[in-house]
Design an enzyme around this catalytic site. Sequence first.
Site, PDB file in Angstrom:
ATOM      1  CB  SER A   1      36.989  47.304  23.151  1.00  0.00           C
ATOM      2  OG  SER A   1      37.315  48.685  23.096  1.00  0.00           O
ATOM      3  CE  LYS A   2      34.047  46.530  30.783  1.00  0.00           C
ATOM      4  NZ  LYS A   2      32.673  46.227  30.515  1.00  0.00           N
ATOM      5  NE  ARG A   3      39.349  51.760  22.370  1.00  0.00           N
ATOM      6  CZ  ARG A   3      39.394  52.168  21.104  1.00  0.00           C
ATOM      7  NH1 ARG A   3      39.098  53.410  20.807  1.00  0.00           N
ATOM      8  NH2 ARG A   3      39.724  51.335  20.146  1.00  0.00           N
TER       9      ARG A   3
ATOM     10  CD  GLU B   1      29.725  45.996  30.339  1.00  0.00           C
ATOM     11  OE1 GLU B   1      30.778  46.117  30.941  1.00  0.00           O
ATOM     12  OE2 GLU B   1      29.665  45.878  29.097  1.00  0.00           O
TER      13      GLU B   1
END
Length: 484
Positions: free
Chosen positions: A249-251, A259
């Site tokens: 995920s993004k974290r 991105e």
Amino acid sequence: MVRVRYAPSPTGALHIGGARTALFNFLFARHHRGRFVLRVEDTDQTRLVPGSEAAMMAGLKSLGLTWDEGPDVGGDFGPYRQSERLSLYRRYLEQLEAEGKAYRCYCTPEELQAERERQRAQGLPPRYSGRCRHLSATERAARAGRPSVLRLKVPEGGTTVVDDLIRGPVRFEHAVLDDFVLCKTDGTPVYNFAAAVDDHAMAITHVIRGEEHLSNTPKQILVAEALGFALPQYAHVPMILAPDRSKLSKRHGATSVEEYRAQGILPEALVNYLLLLGWSPPDGNELMSLEQAVAAFDLQRVQHTAAIYDQKKLEWMNAQYLRRLSLERVIEALGPFLAAAGVDPGGGPPLAAAVALTRERARTLAELADQLTFFYRAPERYDLEGAAKYFRHPDTAERLEALAERLQPLAAAWTALALGEAFEELAREWGVKRAEIIHPVRLAVTGRTVGPGLFELMEVLGPGACLDRIRRAAQAIRQGVVGR
Ligand code: GLU
């Protein structure tokens, strides 16, 4: 001929998992001189995100992954958007119903919910009971006109075996599969049905996709068998997990191709990194261009176990590409990052020379742009710790001024070599180590304590800017603005 497809649902950005699947399909197609098809799976209108299809296509293209057939380029097996193929699905749905291989189910969502709750209460896995499968002709007639879905009659006993090219045979007992839905009440087909129809209609020979789809495969095989289709071969590539083996995920860093681009990862590096998420090169040499990957790629070397995402390795890979790609290519990719850093390379030294000196020290284009700023802008402030260390000596201002005087006559022959010799000479005269002069000068000229070789960067920066900055630092020290 090998025909493979990448079949995204346009529900958002192009994520690295999807990009990796697309890459493996692309490489397999190119390696076998086959065709790579892009199919847009957009039948579930509720999940569509406007602009996502175009963004995904742009993402694939940015990675160099081009397709031979698709919604934009057409092809002999089109249309390539499932929303434009509804009449085909309808025909096959009618066929299955007419042949008694599928049946209408009139159960309401509430009834199905109640059924699931009963099962859960009994400790059973939720599974459609097959109630409407056994309706009599009269019961069926009585329900005509009510909203209904179509369900496949899954054979009651036996197993479906997925002969996976990566994992070997994977068995699914029919007892655990229920009579799954083929199309919703409004007639739109569900994924497993549409995918099975299209893989056949588009003459797909190999279905290469993420492991999360493995449980869908027996259903797609059952649909294909009910329709009398020959089966494609299946290959399920491992999941990409975070270092702690949780879902990525993004974290854990960026997750979409866009991105990564915005972070300053070169597409060449990203695609090379994606290649290693589940595949390993036969000769152990991990740095591979797309062409080299085409030549080397095979499904045998795809691993069974999850691929672990490693941001550090991606950055290492990017650093390798920053060093190895042509200066022109790096400069082209760097443009937006310079603009974002407020750097206008117009008036300053040649960008190619500055990049050549700096690129070995940067991991991303953003870092590189940041490290280039002093070539085009005098430092607005000096690194604080550096100033406390290198501007503190009582003689510093005087020495910087003396140095500027000494360097002035070199302006006409301003080379790293000549500068090095001049520093050497002064160090001898002053009885200090050369480093004791280098550190304050680097700070004066660049505002920083680390960077490319001082003499080389001074050569590129030129005498005017260098002497000016050295004198300005001396002045700032005298005025007590810095170094105390
Ligand atoms: N539309 C599906 C997805 O985006 C495709 C899966 C497949 O390749 O069959 O996950």
